[in-house]
Design a protein around this motif. Structure first.
Motif, PDB file in Angstrom:
ATOM      1  N   ARG A   1      45.577  30.349  34.183  1.00 33.43           N
ATOM      2  CA  ARG A   1      44.298  30.796  33.775  1.00 33.43           C
ATOM      3  C   ARG A   1      43.585  29.925  34.569  1.00 33.43           C
ATOM      4  N   GLU A   2      44.014  28.811  35.536  1.00 36.84           N
ATOM      5  CA  GLU A   2      43.310  27.937  36.301  1.00 36.84           C
ATOM      6  C   GLU A   2      43.336  28.353  37.595  1.00 36.84           C
ATOM      7  N   LEU A   3      42.780  29.640  37.907  1.00 42.02           N
ATOM      8  CA  LEU A   3      43.136  30.286  39.495  1.00 42.02           C
ATOM      9  C   LEU A   3      42.125  29.775  40.449  1.00 42.02           C
ATOM     10  N   ASP A   4      40.909  28.902  39.833  1.00 42.09           N
ATOM     11  CA  ASP A   4      40.299  28.455  40.626  1.00 42.09           C
ATOM     12  C   ASP A   4      40.699  27.266  41.505  1.00 42.09           C
ATOM     13  N   ARG A   5      41.777  26.547  40.945  1.00 45.83           N
ATOM     14  CA  ARG A   5      42.399  25.341  41.380  1.00 45.83           C
ATOM     15  C   ARG A   5      43.008  26.021  43.045  1.00 45.83           C
ATOM     16  N   TYR A   6      43.037  27.159  43.067  1.00 44.78           N
ATOM     17  CA  TYR A   6      43.661  27.549  44.315  1.00 44.78           C
ATOM     18  C   TYR A   6      42.408  27.815  45.560  1.00 44.78           C
ATOM     19  N   SER A   7      41.122  27.610  45.134  1.00 46.65           N
ATOM     20  CA  SER A   7      40.184  27.883  45.997  1.00 46.65           C
ATOM     21  C   SER A   7      40.096  26.799  46.809  1.00 46.65           C
ATOM     22  N   VAL A   8      39.839  27.139  48.166  1.00 45.99           N
ATOM     23  CA  VAL A   8      39.532  26.069  49.302  1.00 45.99           C
ATOM     24  C   VAL A   8      38.133  25.173  48.619  1.00 45.99           C
ATOM     25  N   VAL A   9      37.011  26.027  48.260  1.00 43.67           N
ATOM     26  CA  VAL A   9      36.093  25.315  47.617  1.00 43.67           C
ATOM     27  C   VAL A   9      35.847  25.919  45.962  1.00 43.67           C
ATOM     28  N   PRO A  10      36.434  24.960  45.347  1.00 42.98           N
ATOM     29  CA  PRO A  10      36.270  25.647  43.685  1.00 42.98           C
ATOM     30  C   PRO A  10      34.889  26.183  43.241  1.00 42.98           C
ATOM     31  N   GLY A  11      34.929  27.262  42.741  1.00 49.29           N
ATOM     32  CA  GLY A  11      33.497  27.927  42.368  1.00 49.29           C
ATOM     33  C   GLY A  11      33.202  28.769  43.241  1.00 49.29           C
ATOM     34  N   ALA A  12      33.413  28.769  44.487  1.00 51.16           N
ATOM     35  CA  ALA A  12      32.844  29.707  45.507  1.00 51.16           C
ATOM     36  C   ALA A  12      33.522  31.161  45.238  1.00 51.16           C
ATOM     37  N   ALA A  13      32.582  32.071  45.423  1.00 48.61           N
ATOM     38  CA  ALA A  13      33.286  33.497  45.614  1.00 48.61           C
ATOM     39  C   ALA A  13      34.050  33.609  46.854  1.00 48.61           C
ATOM     40  N   LEU A  14      34.858  34.476  46.536  1.00 50.86           N
ATOM     41  CA  LEU A  14      36.200  34.736  47.422  1.00 50.86           C
ATOM     42  C   LEU A  14      36.066  35.914  48.464  1.00 50.86           C
ATOM     43  N   VAL A  15      36.293  35.956  49.643  1.00 47.34           N
ATOM     44  CA  VAL A  15      36.417  37.065  50.306  1.00 47.34           C
ATOM     45  C   VAL A  15      37.328  37.811  50.269  1.00 47.34           C
TER      46      VAL A  15
ATOM     47  N   ASP B   1      47.150  36.836  42.692  1.00 45.81           N
ATOM     48  CA  ASP B   1      46.476  36.298  41.310  1.00 45.81           C
ATOM     49  C   ASP B   1      46.787  37.308  40.341  1.00 45.81           C
ATOM     50  N   SER B   2      46.839  38.653  40.286  1.00 47.51           N
ATOM     51  CA  SER B   2      47.183  39.453  39.329  1.00 47.51           C
ATOM     52  C   SER B   2      48.422  39.000  38.595  1.00 47.51           C
ATOM     53  N   LEU B   3      49.623  38.786  39.584  1.00 48.11           N
ATOM     54  CA  LEU B   3      50.804  38.109  38.870  1.00 48.11           C
ATOM     55  C   LEU B   3      50.858  36.856  38.313  1.00 48.11           C
ATOM     56  N   LEU B   4      49.880  36.196  38.697  1.00 49.91           N
ATOM     57  CA  LEU B   4      50.184  34.644  38.302  1.00 49.91           C
ATOM     58  C   LEU B   4      49.543  34.973  37.127  1.00 49.91           C
ATOM     59  N   TYR B   5      48.251  35.662  36.609  1.00 52.73           N
ATOM     60  CA  TYR B   5      47.384  35.669  35.606  1.00 52.73           C
ATOM     61  C   TYR B   5      48.259  36.275  34.474  1.00 52.73           C
ATOM     62  N   ALA B   6      49.073  37.123  34.728  1.00 53.75           N
ATOM     63  CA  ALA B   6      50.231  37.861  34.050  1.00 53.75           C
ATOM     64  C   ALA B   6      51.266  37.062  33.561  1.00 53.75           C
ATOM     65  N   GLU B   7      51.497  35.899  34.376  1.00 53.37           N
ATOM     66  CA  GLU B   7      52.444  34.864  33.972  1.00 53.37           C
ATOM     67  C   GLU B   7      51.716  33.638  33.195  1.00 53.37           C
ATOM     68  N   GLY B   8      50.416  33.944  33.054  1.00 56.96           N
ATOM     69  CA  GLY B   8      49.796  32.809  31.981  1.00 56.96           C
ATOM     70  C   GLY B   8      48.836  31.830  32.758  1.00 56.96           C
TER      71      GLY B   8
ATOM     72  N   ALA C   1      40.558  42.371  39.957  1.00 56.70           N
ATOM     73  CA  ALA C   1      40.660  40.822  39.803  1.00 56.70           C
ATOM     74  C   ALA C   1      40.716  40.309  38.297  1.00 56.70           C
ATOM     75  N   PRO C   2      41.857  39.520  38.224  1.00 63.00           N
ATOM     76  CA  PRO C   2      41.587  38.795  36.718  1.00 63.00           C
ATOM     77  C   PRO C   2      40.211  38.144  36.410  1.00 63.00           C
ATOM     78  N   PRO C   3      39.869  37.994  35.021  1.00 64.35           N
ATOM     79  CA  PRO C   3      38.821  37.656  34.602  1.00 64.35           C
ATOM     80  C   PRO C   3      38.057  36.260  35.148  1.00 64.35           C
ATOM     81  N   GLY C   4      37.109  36.157  35.505  1.00 66.19           N
ATOM     82  CA  GLY C   4      36.466  34.741  35.994  1.00 66.19           C
ATOM     83  C   GLY C   4      36.892  34.708  37.289  1.00 66.19           C
ATOM     84  N   VAL C   5      37.408  35.827  38.478  1.00 63.46           N
ATOM     85  CA  VAL C   5      37.634  35.562  39.707  1.00 63.46           C
ATOM     86  C   VAL C   5      36.172  36.265  40.241  1.00 63.46           C
ATOM     87  N   LYS C   6      35.541  35.647  41.158  1.00 63.68           N
ATOM     88  CA  LYS C   6      34.479  36.202  41.747  1.00 63.68           C
ATOM     89  C   LYS C   6      34.688  36.268  43.116  1.00 63.68           C
ATOM     90  N   LEU C   7      34.487  37.632  43.552  1.00 63.33           N
ATOM     91  CA  LEU C   7      34.568  38.229  44.996  1.00 63.33           C
ATOM     92  C   LEU C   7      33.176  38.169  45.762  1.00 63.33           C
TER      93      LEU C   7
END
Length: 294
Positions: free
Chosen positions: A254-268, A245-252, A279-285
């Protein structure tokens, strides 16, 4: 879909399921030829996916596929698979070391057989596959070696309970560090890629449990990150240890939540993610509990 890899050939190990399968499909969408090397030529009793299924998906995605039954522990098998790939596609532009063996147990609970398997599939296969591909990579206009291995972060926490596995994976990272310099004269890049969080794959579900799946990301995040890496100029983009996610955020992205199995959920969090790569801004762990380390 952008055909940035049209005419390029990828030699990928471990592509019958999970992250490897997702990478194969993503690079095929960009027009690449994909040689899929894995032992899974027949359906596994408990795990989904075969090299033939991946080959079918690669061709549906717009690429050309070559399914090769490959034991990465066998040097002759590796050499034959590379020769088969070159005979079919004319060369190799990208080598992806994705095959892996997994074992998170203390050193004193690790048998010699298990130890040797870890090093044969992780360290040794990475070395032998890269060595076999290299004569063709250096003829490529933009040769890349990408290994699925962690950033070098020499803290005891990564070794305390899991030394055999950790050392076998860090060996891949150390090779990458050396290869980035060694291969520079031939214009071939060497980089690694690792996930920040659990990835929705058969291996992660087996070890982490289905109850954690809602805190996983889809394998597509690793596939998109791999695509971003191998499209970079090899002469300028080498010797890096990337977190997806750090690489993709650096590539521009900003919709990293689209990769989540459950959008909006905190990630293990996954294993091997150092604190100095936040973690990039907005990523909840959530809390690390992918594996039982006791």
């Amino acid at each position: 879909m952008d055909k940035a890899l049209a005419g390029k050939t990828v030699f990928l190990t471990g592509g019958s399921r999970g992250i490897g399968q997702a990478i194969a499909v993503r690079l095929a969408q960009a027009g690449a030829n994909i040689a899929i090397g894995s032992k899974s030529s027949e359906p596994h009793p408990t795990l989904p996916g075969t090299i033939h299924q991946t080959a079918e998906w690669v061709e549906q995605a717009g690429g050309r596929a070559l399914a090769i039954e490959l034991d990465v522990r066998d040097e002759a098998s590796i050499q034959a698979a590379v020769a088969q790939t070159v005979a079919r596609f004319g060369g190799i532009d990208i080598c992806i070391n994705n095959a892996g063996a997994f074992w998170l147990q203390p050193s004193m609970d690790t048998s010699a057989k298990r130890h040797d398997l870890l090093f044969q599939i992780n360290e040794r296969a990475c070395f032998l596959v890269t060595q076999a591909c290299y004569p063709y990579l250096k003829r490529s206009e933009n040769g890349h070696v990408l290994s699925l291995a962690p950033p070098l972060d020499l803290q005891a926490i990564w070794f305390e309970h899991t030394s055999s596995y950790s050392v076998s994976k860090y060996a891949m990272s150390l090779y990458t560090l050396g290869w980035a310099k060694e291969f520079a004269a031939d214009g071939v890049a060497a980089n690694t890629l690792w996930p920040r969080t659990g990835i929705d794959s058969p291996a992660a579900l087996f070890h982490g449990g289905d109850e954690l799946r809602r805190e996983f990301r889809k394998a597509e995040i690793m596939a998109d990150a791999a695509f971003a890496i191998v499209c970079k100029p090899a002469s300028e983009f080498t010797g890096n240890f990337f977190i997806d996610d750090s690489l993709l955020y650096a590539e521009g992205e900003r919709e990293l939540d689209r990769y989540s199995v459950v959008p909006g959920a905190a990630l293990v969090p996954d294993y091997f993610v150092p604190k100095n790569i936040p973690a990039p801004p907005g990523v909840k762990l959530s809390e690390f509990r992918m594996y039982a380390l006791d």
